[in-house]
Design a protein around this motif. Structure first.
Motif, short mmCIF file in Angstrom:
data_model
loop_
_atom_site.label_atom_id
_atom_site.label_comp_id
_atom_site.label_asym_id
_atom_site.label_seq_id
_atom_site.Cartn_x
_atom_site.Cartn_y
_atom_site.Cartn_z
N ALA A 95 -3.91 17.44 8.71
CA ALA A 95 -4.40 18.76 9.10
C ALA A 95 -5.47 18.64 10.17
CB ALA A 95 -4.95 19.50 7.89
N ARG A 97 -7.98 21.40 12.95
CA ARG A 97 -8.48 22.76 13.19
C ARG A 97 -8.90 22.84 14.65
NH1 ARG A 97 -12.51 21.11 8.31
NH2 ARG A 97 -10.95 21.16 6.64
N HIS A 249 -7.51 15.07 7.14
CA HIS A 249 -6.94 14.34 6.01
C HIS A 249 -5.50 13.97 6.31
CE1 HIS A 249 -5.63 18.47 5.00
NE2 HIS A 249 -4.67 17.96 4.27
N ALA A 421 -3.96 25.99 -0.01
CA ALA A 421 -4.65 25.51 1.20
C ALA A 421 -6.11 25.95 1.17
CB ALA A 421 -3.95 26.03 2.45
N PHE A 425 -9.34 23.56 1.39
CA PHE A 425 -10.42 23.78 2.36
C PHE A 425 -11.76 23.84 1.64
CE2 PHE A 425 -7.54 25.67 5.68
CZ PHE A 425 -8.14 25.19 6.82
C1 OOG Z 1 -6.31 22.29 5.88
C2 OOG Z 1 -6.19 22.56 4.42
C3 OOG Z 1 -4.75 22.92 4.07
C4 OOG Z 1 -2.95 21.79 2.68
O1 OOG Z 1 -2.40 20.72 2.36
O2 OOG Z 1 -2.75 22.86 2.09
C5 OOG Z 1 -3.89 21.75 3.81
C6 OOG Z 1 -7.67 21.91 6.33
O3 OOG Z 1 -8.55 21.60 5.52
O4 OOG Z 1 -7.87 21.91 7.57
O5 OOG Z 1 -3.90 20.74 4.45
#
Ligand code: OOG
Ligand code: NI
Length: 485
Positions: A95, A97, A249, A421, A425
């Motif tokens: 992920a 941002r 991650h 998600a 976060f």
């Molecule tokens: C993304 C979080 C969402 C998932 O597996 O649902 C995510 C983030 O923390 O930027 O990766």
């Protein structure tokens, strides 16, 4: 042309990018699946170096998957038949941002080189996170089997920063940065123009693309600016204060997430309190996720030193994709047990309430299939292959299944879940405060920033199921014709 990369001059706002279709027939080009596999491997190697605990997590998951396959020959056979055994060890999602529309749009072009297209729209503002997101991933059946690497990609919603001066400051800082190397931009444009990359260019592309996702321990702002942005939302500071959108991650896929969660502390990992998603079941549905909490890392501001929490490790267990009807039931049951606005909060009896509520969700594949709650890939069984010629080409699917002529193999859910998600976060931002925003999904604004429409994920599963039925019918007709002749 349906090429490997989409021409930059024609953003496919009115259609989908068919980047998995193979490129212009030039045999010296590397296929997009291969570029994605190389990139995913390079990213995993980089993250192992940056965050050694992630390497420990990958090793743990490999052990647990081996045990789970040894203990369950039926699962082993099913994954083998579905072609999923090979992808299991390389399967990852990550992920990032980003802060601006231009960054998001160029990322779309970068991911297209690797056959990854935007799928789904996730509004996280409802859960107190000022972003909206999509997942870049392969969409074709064959491409998913080669390597299903996905990147959950979030765009910061600056409009949710309430202080106008701070909002402007964040926008100004973001406008000054360039998160792509000049060579990466050249190679993207070259791929779009030529329809592919040679082996040497593909290798260069992977190395250059990696630079965008690397961690930088030096921030681009002074400590006071960092703190001001952080007080608006910790995520704003994470996006705005660094040179690039560091990968935050990577997530391997496990076959037994409860075993992995239980084993994390013994290997020195500080596991998140609850597993997100549905409860443990005989027939896993959608996605369950947990993580080890983000590490505190030293960062250098332009004038001082401080700490930042952003990077963590996650594991996921994937189950069958749900139809619209199945998803509606999932959402309703989940809503019964948790309040959207406090996603990630873990009341002591949460797991019990979750299990209780999900008793209303059928837990065997026969029922899920018969009630139209989940998607399946249908194929002839060994008996079916022998017997098919004796049947009738229009015989119903129900009868074919009942006679044992046809297998129904669950189609794996390849996407994400907004409530989960949000929980991921929240547990990784550090700090306890919980922000609230007006819920306002803005898919059109997101797509305008992206320069493309996002795929409707449920339509993709529906199409995959339909393709398997069409193939099955063709096989049945073929067998009948052979019999008659
Ligand atoms: C993304 C979080 C969402 C998932 O597996 O649902 C995510 C983030 O923390 O930027 O990766
Ligand atoms: Ni994740």
């Amino acid at each position: 042309m349906a090429g490997l990369c989409h021409p930059a001059s024609a953003p496919p706002i009115f259609g989908y990018i068919m980047s998995n279709m193979n490129y212009s027939g030039n045999p010296s080009f590397v296929g997009s699946d291969e570029v994605r596999a190389r990139f995913s491997q390079a990213m995993s190697a980089m993250y192992r170096q940056e965050v050694p605990q992630y390497g420990t997590l990958v090793d743990l998951v490999a052990d647990i998957n081996r045990d789970a396959l040894n203990a369950d020959p039926v699962l082993h056979a099913r994954l083998e038949r579905a072609g999923e055994l090979d992808r299991l060890d390389v399967e990852r999602h990550g992920a990032i941002r980003v802060g601006t529309a231009a960054e998001l749009e160029t990322l779309r072009r970068l991911f297209a080189v690797m056959g990854m297209e935007p799928v789904g729209y996730y509004d996280l503002s409802v859960a107190g996170v000022p972003v909206h997101s999509t997942a870049f991933r392969p969409v074709g059946d064959a491409a998913l089997l080669v390597n299903p690497f996905r990147v959950f990609t979030s765009l910061l919603r600056l409009e949710l920063i309430t202080d106008p001066a701070l909002r402007q400051k964040a926008a100004d800082i973001l406008a000054r940065r360039n998160i792509f190397t000049p060579r990466a931009l050249e190679l993207i444009a070259q791929c779009e123009a030529a329809g592919g990359l040679s082996a040497a260019d593909a290798d260069a592309f992977v190395q250059e693309a990696l630079e965008t996702f690397r961690w930088h321990s030096t921030a681009t702002v002074d400590a006071q600016t960092y703190r001001a942005l952080q007080s608006s939302h910790r995520l704003v500071a994470d996006v705005v204060c660094f040179r690039g959108p560091h990968i935050n991650h990577l997530t391997p896929r496990t076959l037994d997430i409860d075993a992995a969660q239980a084993a994390m502390p013994a290997r020195g990992m500080d596991a998140k309190d609850v597993v997100e998603g549905p409860p443990r079941r005989n027939c896993p549905i959608l996605l369950r996720q947990t993580s080890f909490k983000a590490l505190q890392e030293t960062v250098r501001f332009t004038d001082d030193e401080g700490a930042h929490t952003a990077r963590f490790g996650e594991i996921e267990q994937r189950g069958v994709a749900l139809t619209r009807k199945g998803r509606a039931l999932y959402d309703a049951l989940l809503n019964e047990v948790r309040d959207m606005r406090s996603a990630g909060s873990a009341a002591d009896d949460y797991s019990q309430r979750l299990e209780q509520a999900f008793r209303a969700f059928p837990d065997d594949h026969g029922a899920l299939q018969a009630q139209g709650l989940a998607f399946y890939r249908y194929s002839l069984t060994a008996i079916g292959q022998v017997q098919a010629g004796a049947g009738d080409a229009d015989i119903s699917l129900e009868l074919l299944l009942a006679q044992g002529w046809v297998h129904a193999d669950p189609i794996t859910y390849e996407d994400f879940l907004p409530v989960s998600a949000a929980g991921i976060f929240q547990s990784n931002l550090g700090g306890e405060e919980q922000k609230q925003y007006q819920a306002n999904a803005a898919q059109q604004a997101f797509e305008a920033a992206l320069g493309a429409r996002v795929h409707d994920e449920i339509a993709l599963y529906e199409a995959a199921q339909q393709r398997s039925i069409a193939q099955l019918r063709a096989a049945l007709r073929g067998a009948l014709t052979a019999e008659v002749a």
